[in-house]
Design an enzyme around this catalytic site. Sequence first.
Site, mmCIF file in Angstrom:
data_model
loop_
_atom_site.group_PDB
_atom_site.id
_atom_site.type_symbol
_atom_site.label_atom_id
_atom_site.label_comp_id
_atom_site.label_asym_id
_atom_site.label_seq_id
_atom_site.Cartn_x
_atom_site.Cartn_y
_atom_site.Cartn_z
ATOM 1 N N GLU A 27 -11.172 85.968 -39.691
ATOM 2 C CA GLU A 27 -12.442 86.049 -38.965
ATOM 3 C C GLU A 27 -12.500 87.355 -38.184
ATOM 4 O O GLU A 27 -12.072 87.397 -37.015
ATOM 5 C CB GLU A 27 -12.544 84.885 -37.973
ATOM 6 C CG GLU A 27 -12.669 83.532 -38.607
ATOM 7 C CD GLU A 27 -13.561 82.623 -37.782
ATOM 8 O OE1 GLU A 27 -14.531 82.106 -38.352
ATOM 9 O OE2 GLU A 27 -13.313 82.453 -36.581
ATOM 10 N N SER A 65 -20.386 84.885 -39.542
ATOM 11 C CA SER A 65 -21.788 84.957 -39.985
ATOM 12 C C SER A 65 -22.006 84.510 -41.422
ATOM 13 O O SER A 65 -22.889 85.035 -42.115
ATOM 14 C CB SER A 65 -22.351 86.375 -39.782
ATOM 15 O OG SER A 65 -22.300 86.730 -38.427
ATOM 16 N N HIS A 69 -8.911 80.545 -32.311
ATOM 17 C CA HIS A 69 -10.246 81.123 -32.493
ATOM 18 C C HIS A 69 -10.444 82.267 -31.492
ATOM 19 O O HIS A 69 -9.997 82.180 -30.347
ATOM 20 C CB HIS A 69 -11.325 80.054 -32.309
ATOM 21 C CG HIS A 69 -12.661 80.540 -32.763
ATOM 22 N ND1 HIS A 69 -13.438 81.367 -31.988
ATOM 23 C CD2 HIS A 69 -13.330 80.363 -33.929
ATOM 24 C CE1 HIS A 69 -14.541 81.667 -32.675
ATOM 25 N NE2 HIS A 69 -14.497 81.062 -33.847
ATOM 26 N N TRP A 76 -18.522 73.585 -35.100
ATOM 27 C CA TRP A 76 -19.734 73.323 -34.304
ATOM 28 C C TRP A 76 -19.682 74.000 -32.935
ATOM 29 O O TRP A 76 -20.691 74.037 -32.228
ATOM 30 C CB TRP A 76 -19.922 71.806 -34.090
ATOM 31 C CG TRP A 76 -20.267 71.027 -35.323
ATOM 32 C CD1 TRP A 76 -20.208 71.453 -36.625
ATOM 33 C CD2 TRP A 76 -20.738 69.677 -35.368
ATOM 34 N NE1 TRP A 76 -20.603 70.452 -37.465
ATOM 35 C CE2 TRP A 76 -20.934 69.336 -36.724
ATOM 36 C CE3 TRP A 76 -21.009 68.698 -34.392
ATOM 37 C CZ2 TRP A 76 -21.383 68.084 -37.136
ATOM 38 C CZ3 TRP A 76 -21.458 67.448 -34.789
ATOM 39 C CH2 TRP A 76 -21.650 67.142 -36.153
ATOM 40 N N LYS A 77 -18.513 74.479 -32.552
ATOM 41 C CA LYS A 77 -18.329 75.066 -31.208
ATOM 42 C C LYS A 77 -18.826 74.050 -30.153
ATOM 43 O O LYS A 77 -18.652 72.853 -30.351
ATOM 44 C CB LYS A 77 -19.008 76.430 -31.121
ATOM 45 C CG LYS A 77 -18.544 77.357 -32.254
ATOM 46 C CD LYS A 77 -18.937 78.784 -32.076
ATOM 47 C CE LYS A 77 -18.428 79.595 -33.275
ATOM 48 N NZ LYS A 77 -18.664 81.020 -33.157
HETATM 49 P P1 PGA Z 1 -20.467 82.272 -37.005
HETATM 50 O O1 PGA Z 1 -19.135 81.683 -36.350
HETATM 51 O O2 PGA Z 1 -20.584 81.709 -38.381
HETATM 52 O O3 PGA Z 1 -21.562 81.822 -36.078
HETATM 53 O O4 PGA Z 1 -20.311 83.755 -37.037
HETATM 54 C C1 PGA Z 1 -17.941 81.664 -37.056
HETATM 55 C C2 PGA Z 1 -16.828 81.332 -36.084
HETATM 56 O O5 PGA Z 1 -16.849 81.842 -34.959
HETATM 57 O O6 PGA Z 1 -15.945 80.543 -36.414
#
Ligand code: PGA
Length: 256
Positions: free
Chosen positions: A169, A215, A92, A8-9
């Site tokens: 990622e 994404s 991250h 969720w950041k």
């Molecule tokens: P995103 O983020 O799906 O919005 O690209 C993925 C992440 O940063 O973990």
Amino acid sequence: MKTIIFNWKLNPQTFQLAQKLFSDYQKINSKLKNTFLVACPPFEYLWLLNQKRSGLALGAQDCFWEDLGAFTGSVSGLNLKTSGIDYVILGHSERRSYLGETDEIVNKKVLHAINSGLRPVLCLGEDLKTHQQGETAVNNFVKKQLKKNLSGFEVLSASQKNQLIVAYEPIWAISSHSGGVADNPENASRVIRLLKEILTKDFQIPSVKVIYGGSVSSKNIVSFLGYQEIDGFLPGRASLDVNEVQAMVEACEKTS
Ligand code: PGA
């Protein structure tokens, strides 16, 4: 069985919105057979949502590397584990770039999380410049990063090593950089196979899950699901939209 770890950041804006989102997640989670979900809200919501939890696994988005002491503002792996949280996202790219987290710091956090009984979700991946240099440059980068981030792993027991989850990622494919354009599934699966090879040969952990993030959405998840070696996903932006969550989960349920 696919694993989806929802990052969720620093969202949503209020606890009321977080509660609503969380209750939608719980409804979706209660019907699943073949997909394992972990929701990772920001700390300020994590504790409160944990009290309303039934069945859905929860994760934090970071932890420190010491159990306790004079470390202002920090949350330890032990704090998390003893509060009933089982997962923690570590390394991250946003923490690496905005907060200066080095491979050495990430390594200390991963070891601490494992020793605290948590399942760390180690995020790694190359930036745009490395990506543009081609496959060999990407391979060398991720190999080196994985080894640095798992330094000292050799002394852990087999079951401790298996607490690990790795998330590939590529930084350039994260929606805040790419505007929502993901890596292509063939490329992501190639890197994931390479990571699994290293985990098997150098760390003797052939069964560690390696997931893809960058994404991921309802529009592209099916194309990634065509590659068996991709054990799951780490969506960021799409995790804030319940319709997206529902559609991504349904796609995993069909293929798992
Ligand atoms: P995103 O983020 O799906 O919005 O690209 C993925 C992440 O940063 O973990």
